[in-house]
Design a protein around this motif. Sequence first.
Motif, PDB file in Angstrom:
ATOM      1  N   GLU A 102       0.844  -1.187   0.000  1.00  0.00           N
ATOM      2  CA  GLU A 102       0.000   0.000   0.000  1.00  0.00           C
ATOM      3  C   GLU A 102       0.881   1.239   0.000  1.00  0.00           C
ATOM      4  OE1 GLU A 102      -2.510   0.164   3.454  1.00  0.00           O
ATOM      5  OE2 GLU A 102      -0.848   0.402   4.823  1.00  0.00           O
ATOM      6  N   ARG A 103       0.328   2.304  -0.519  1.00  0.00           N
ATOM      7  CA  ARG A 103       1.041   3.575  -0.541  1.00  0.00           C
ATOM      8  C   ARG A 103       1.080   4.147   0.863  1.00  0.00           C
ATOM      9  NH1 ARG A 103       1.703   6.066  -5.611  1.00  0.00           N
ATOM     10  NH2 ARG A 103       2.729   7.725  -4.445  1.00  0.00           N
ATOM     11  N   ASN A 104       2.196   4.760   1.192  1.00  0.00           N
ATOM     12  CA  ASN A 104       2.330   5.474   2.452  1.00  0.00           C
ATOM     13  C   ASN A 104       3.228   6.681   2.192  1.00  0.00           C
ATOM     14  OD1 ASN A 104       2.360   6.356   5.055  1.00  0.00           O
ATOM     15  ND2 ASN A 104       2.973   4.412   5.951  1.00  0.00           N
ATOM     16  N   ASP A 105       2.624   7.704   1.617  1.00  0.00           N
ATOM     17  CA  ASP A 105       3.348   8.917   1.274  1.00  0.00           C
ATOM     18  C   ASP A 105       3.450   9.829   2.488  1.00  0.00           C
ATOM     19  OD1 ASP A 105       3.307   7.873  -1.302  1.00  0.00           O
ATOM     20  OD2 ASP A 105       1.611   9.090  -1.931  1.00  0.00           O
ATOM     21  N   ARG A 106       4.466  10.680   2.493  1.00  0.00           N
ATOM     22  CA  ARG A 106       4.648  11.656   3.554  1.00  0.00           C
ATOM     23  C   ARG A 106       4.835  13.039   2.945  1.00  0.00           C
ATOM     24  NH1 ARG A 106       6.316   6.380   5.456  1.00  0.00           N
ATOM     25  NH2 ARG A 106       5.647   6.264   7.615  1.00  0.00           N
ATOM     26  N   ILE A 107       3.975  13.947   3.346  1.00  0.00           N
ATOM     27  CA  ILE A 107       4.148  15.337   2.965  1.00  0.00           C
ATOM     28  C   ILE A 107       5.362  15.858   3.727  1.00  0.00           C
ATOM     29  CG2 ILE A 107       3.098  17.651   3.027  1.00  0.00           C
ATOM     30  CD1 ILE A 107       1.639  15.665   1.152  1.00  0.00           C
ATOM     31  N   VAL A 108       6.166  16.692   3.091  1.00  0.00           N
ATOM     32  CA  VAL A 108       7.302  17.323   3.758  1.00  0.00           C
ATOM     33  C   VAL A 108       6.974  18.810   3.868  1.00  0.00           C
ATOM     34  CG1 VAL A 108       9.788  17.749   3.737  1.00  0.00           C
ATOM     35  CG2 VAL A 108       8.878  15.634   2.741  1.00  0.00           C
ATOM     36  N   ALA A 109       7.082  19.346   5.080  1.00  0.00           N
ATOM     37  CA  ALA A 109       6.716  20.741   5.316  1.00  0.00           C
ATOM     38  C   ALA A 109       7.726  21.400   6.250  1.00  0.00           C
ATOM     39  CB  ALA A 109       5.313  20.807   5.921  1.00  0.00           C
ATOM     40  N   VAL A 110       7.726  22.724   6.205  1.00  0.00           N
ATOM     41  CA  VAL A 110       8.587  23.524   7.056  1.00  0.00           C
ATOM     42  C   VAL A 110       7.698  24.366   7.968  1.00  0.00           C
ATOM     43  CG1 VAL A 110      10.281  25.401   7.067  1.00  0.00           C
ATOM     44  CG2 VAL A 110      10.419  23.616   5.316  1.00  0.00           C
ATOM     45  N   GLU A 111       7.960  24.332   9.269  1.00  0.00           N
ATOM     46  CA  GLU A 111       7.184  25.133  10.208  1.00  0.00           C
ATOM     47  C   GLU A 111       7.398  26.604   9.878  1.00  0.00           C
ATOM     48  OE1 GLU A 111       5.826  27.388  13.389  1.00  0.00           O
ATOM     49  OE2 GLU A 111       7.970  27.262  12.990  1.00  0.00           O
ATOM     50  N   GLN A 112       6.326  27.377   9.880  1.00  0.00           N
ATOM     51  CA  GLN A 112       6.361  28.746   9.352  1.00  0.00           C
ATOM     52  C   GLN A 112       7.333  29.698  10.049  1.00  0.00           C
ATOM     53  OE1 GLN A 112       2.791  31.042   9.678  1.00  0.00           O
ATOM     54  NE2 GLN A 112       2.510  30.597  11.847  1.00  0.00           N
ATOM     55  N   ASP A 113       7.624  29.499  11.322  1.00  0.00           N
ATOM     56  CA  ASP A 113       8.464  30.454  12.055  1.00  0.00           C
ATOM     57  C   ASP A 113       9.885  29.967  12.326  1.00  0.00           C
ATOM     58  OD1 ASP A 113       6.504  32.449  12.285  1.00  0.00           O
ATOM     59  OD2 ASP A 113       5.586  31.404  13.981  1.00  0.00           O
ATOM     60  N   ASN A 114      10.290  28.867  11.724  1.00  0.00           N
ATOM     61  CA  ASN A 114      11.627  28.335  12.001  1.00  0.00           C
ATOM     62  C   ASN A 114      12.699  29.178  11.310  1.00  0.00           C
ATOM     63  OD1 ASN A 114      13.231  26.631   9.777  1.00  0.00           O
ATOM     64  ND2 ASN A 114      11.087  26.857   9.249  1.00  0.00           N
ATOM     65  N   HIS A 115      13.941  28.941  11.691  1.00  0.00           N
ATOM     66  CA  HIS A 115      15.061  29.683  11.109  1.00  0.00           C
ATOM     67  C   HIS A 115      15.944  28.793  10.238  1.00  0.00           C
ATOM     68  CE1 HIS A 115      14.099  33.160  13.566  1.00  0.00           C
ATOM     69  NE2 HIS A 115      13.876  32.310  14.557  1.00  0.00           N
TER      70      HIS A 115
END
Length: 186
Positions: free
Chosen positions: A114-127
């Motif tokens: 089965e597919r198990n994809d992961r979205i990759v994101a950056v927290e908006q306030d990180n440096h």
Amino acid sequence: MAKRLRSSLNDPSKLPPRDSDSETLIQVIIETPKGSRNKYAFNEKIRVFELTKVLPAGMTFPYDFGFIPSTKAEDGDPTDVLVLMDEPAFPGCLLKCRVIGVIEGQQGKKKNKERNDRIVAVEQDNHSFAHVRHVRDLGKKFVRELEDFFVNYHELSGQKYRVLDVKGPSEAQRRIADGIRKLKRK
């Protein structure tokens, strides 16, 4: 909207998937923080975060892992998200994140894949990751390290995992929209 917010007070999985102030930001509920050996998952039936696995010594989660509320991925769970940020969050923490890509993956044995994809994101306030706009900005080593982590992580449960492809923010946004539609059809 007020009724939806009231019902989400006891169940973070019912929160809106997108930030109300910005359609480009997604909301992510953290289940397992970066650096943890403990794997936590939100149990919708009893509305608590529960310990589901303990990784062996020397193996920790490389980034914060969580889910986008009010979505449903191909594996039947809320859409998974790997969040890049300066410091680890904690289980139940709500983050507002900018999407930079998706890691397409497949898990399971030969006949039960089965597919198990992961979205990759950056927290908006990180440096540390403020400059990252596309998953390719992270480099090939990043993808290799994640692939190694997911392969080893799934081996602990007797499953196989392989990365099929890595795509940018446009494809990730399509996956999120699909996850929102799938939950609404439920």
